[in-house]
Design an enzyme around this catalytic site. Structure first.
Site, mmCIF file in Angstrom:
data_model
loop_
_atom_site.group_PDB
_atom_site.id
_atom_site.type_symbol
_atom_site.label_atom_id
_atom_site.label_comp_id
_atom_site.label_asym_id
_atom_site.label_seq_id
_atom_site.Cartn_x
_atom_site.Cartn_y
_atom_site.Cartn_z
ATOM 1 N N TYR A 278 0.844 -1.198 0.000
ATOM 2 C CA TYR A 278 0.000 0.000 0.000
ATOM 3 C C TYR A 278 0.879 1.247 0.000
ATOM 4 C CZ TYR A 278 -4.025 2.857 1.591
ATOM 5 O OH TYR A 278 -5.039 3.762 1.718
ATOM 6 N N TYR A 326 -2.064 4.615 -10.062
ATOM 7 C CA TYR A 326 -3.248 3.881 -10.542
ATOM 8 C C TYR A 326 -4.517 4.558 -10.066
ATOM 9 C CZ TYR A 326 -6.593 0.048 -11.182
ATOM 10 O OH TYR A 326 -7.682 -0.725 -11.547
#
Lengths: 380, 139
Positions: A278, A326
């Site tokens: 993450y 993204y």
């Protein structure tokens, strides 16, 4: 959890990602859920377990018309979905439910139907952090990094390299928000957000969602998609106050969660073909690589700079482009899990050849919580 | 009184002694009577050994700069004028706490990790005084 006893048989994201001003946050949960049910060949009536964060499991179950026998509303930030996978696996093994739907939806950019963050003035954060001007993640999550950089001699250029390599991965992903190549100079000349963090070292703020469906390994073979087995899980929390982390150069929650997941899976680091960490900010993959044990202390920046995490490298990392390129709705952990599933199904836009084991490692809050999921496309 | 648009703390029974202390220009920490652990933020038990026998004491107010960012983005009316440091100081007694480094340019050159700092106090309301830190040399 018994390694490999539970599998992901449905996985999908919202139809759109990025800017979705015509859908509320709750509808983003539903859009992701409906796409995931279709992916698994199921309807809401087939689901008997619901887990979510950001919205309540009650709200999601009611909105979708699900009558669950098991719910989980664990909400510890962006890694909540990793914890949901872990808890769902235990619940399925225990017989509390057979088919679990985990949903995420977040109107991070358009902020439609979304509650605000509030830190009560009487909370510990409200008393001992907010008065000094912490304004959300960019000026809070970033506070430990100068200590890390000083201890290990990490440069701003190396921090920038994290973003550069991830943009290379994003360039191969048609759904990525940012796809144009960037170099270190681009990163270091982008706007200063909170020194030493420049804009291109910070995650996007977008709208979107994703969902997963889990069931037992025995049932998984009857589903249309290639099952992705849950073989290792971990979770932990440390502190809601970044100022109170016990060590600014390493996350205790990362270490505890990662160690549990590796031990449960019974794998070595060399067995891992693909990794998601993450990345709300550029320093997180560095902490993650070290705290999960893929490299030694202080070695992560060199590891990235030497292109080990890039295409063709020995440890492809954040292959969807990550939160930096993204998408990042706010609780990004779901998208890390989605990319791990795509890689193990063999359907990722930037597919890692013959990937068999993938790890999705999440953070919640500002180093406050962590969840780690080890996945495999091979039955145990 | 300083400007008070910044979010101010609301003390609880467990933290009142700290905020009473800053009003009197003291940085009050707690020490465990059983295991001697010094800790922060306040709570009426020791986070190391769970003893409820703890004492409040006035710390030196000195420490070193442990880490920080310089925030460049704050909306108008927030009570903060960028760029400003959001720092964590490691107190000589051990615990770390968040603060702002004041009395010095808000630049990486002026804000060197591990430099000695000392507490200074600024009143925001009759009830609330915030502890900031400045380089020790500036005193």
């Amino acid at each position: 959890m018994r390694p490999g006893s539970v599998a992901i048989v449905g996985a999908a994201e919202t139809t759109e990602l990025g800017r979705i001003p015509d859908q509320s946050q709750l509808q983003l949960h539903a859009d992701a859920a409906l796409n995931t049910l279709a992916d698994a060949g199921l309807t809401p009536a087939d689901v008997d377990g619901v887990a979510t964060a950001g919205e309540s499991p009650t709200g999601v179950a009611h909105y979708l018309g699900i009558t669950p026998t098991w719910v989980d509303g664990t909400a510890v930030g962006g890694c909540s979905f990793m914890l949901h996978v872990r808890h769902a696996a235990a619940a399925i093994n225990e017989g509390f439910c057979k088919t679990v739907l985990i949903t995420h939806g977040e109107s991070g950019r358009s902020r439609i139907g979304r509650g605000g963050f509030s830190r009560p003035a009487a909370s510990l954060q409200g008393q001992f952090e907010a008065p000094f001007g912490t304004m959300g993640a960019p000026s809070t999550f970033t506070i430990p990094v100068l200590r890390y950089m000083k201890k290990y001699g990490v440069t701003e250029e190396q921090l920038a390299m994290v973003a550069v390599v991830q943009r290379e991965w994003a360039a191969r992903n048609p759904r990525a928000s940012y796809r144009d190549p960037i170099d270190v100079d681009d990163v270091l000349s982008s706007d200063m957000i909170a020194y030493p963090f420049r804009k291109l070292m910070c995650c996007l703020v977008t709208d979107g969602g994703g969902a997963l469906i889990l069931t037992s390994a025995e049932r998984a073979r009857d589903f249309p998609q290639r099952p992705v087995y849950v073989i290792g899980t971990g979770e932990s929390v440390e502190t809601p106050m970044v100022s109170q982390m016990e060590d600014f150069t390493t996350s205790r929650a990362f270490r505890v969660s990662g160690r549990a997941a590796f031990e449960e899976a019974g794998i070595a680091h060399g067995d891992v073909d693909h990794l998601m960490i993450y990345d709300a900010f550029a320093h997180l993959p560095l902490y993650g690589l070290e705290d999960l044990g893929f490299v030694g202390r202080g070695e992560a920046a060199d590891f990235v700079e030497e292109r080990n995490t890039a295409e063709g490298g020995k440890l492809p990392l954040n292959t969807n482009g990550g939160g930096l390129s993204y998408m990042h709705s706010g609780m990004y952990g779901m998208y890390a899990l989605q990319e791990s599933v795509r890689q193990l199904r063999g359907t990722a836009p930037a597919q890692v050849k013959d990937a068999r084991i993938s790890i999705a490692h999440g953070v919640g809050g500002m180093f406050a919580a962590s969840g780690t999921i080890v996945l495999s496309n091979e039955a145990r | 009184m300083a400007e008070s648009r910044r979010p101010l703390p609301r003390p609880t029974p467990e933290t009142q002694h700290f905020w009473d202390g800053t009003r009197e220009r003291e940085l009050r920490l707690q020490r465990c009577d059983a295991c001697s652990q010094v800790y922060f933020p306040p709570r009426p038990f020791c986070p190391a050994c769970a003893s409820r026998k703890v004492s409040v004491f006035a710390a030196s107010g000195r420490g070193t700069l442990y880490s920080y960012v310089i925030n460049h983005r704050a909306p108008p009316g927030s009570g903060f004028e960028p760029p400003y440091s959001i720092a964590v100081v490691e107190l000589d007694e051990g615990p770390r706490m968040m603060t702002n480094i004041v009395g010095v340019p808000q630049t990486p050159e002026a804000l060197q990790l591990d430099m000695p700092v000392e507490a200074v106090y600024e009143d925001f309301t009759d009830q609330i005084t915030l502890p900031f830190f400045r380089p020790l040399e500036a005193s």
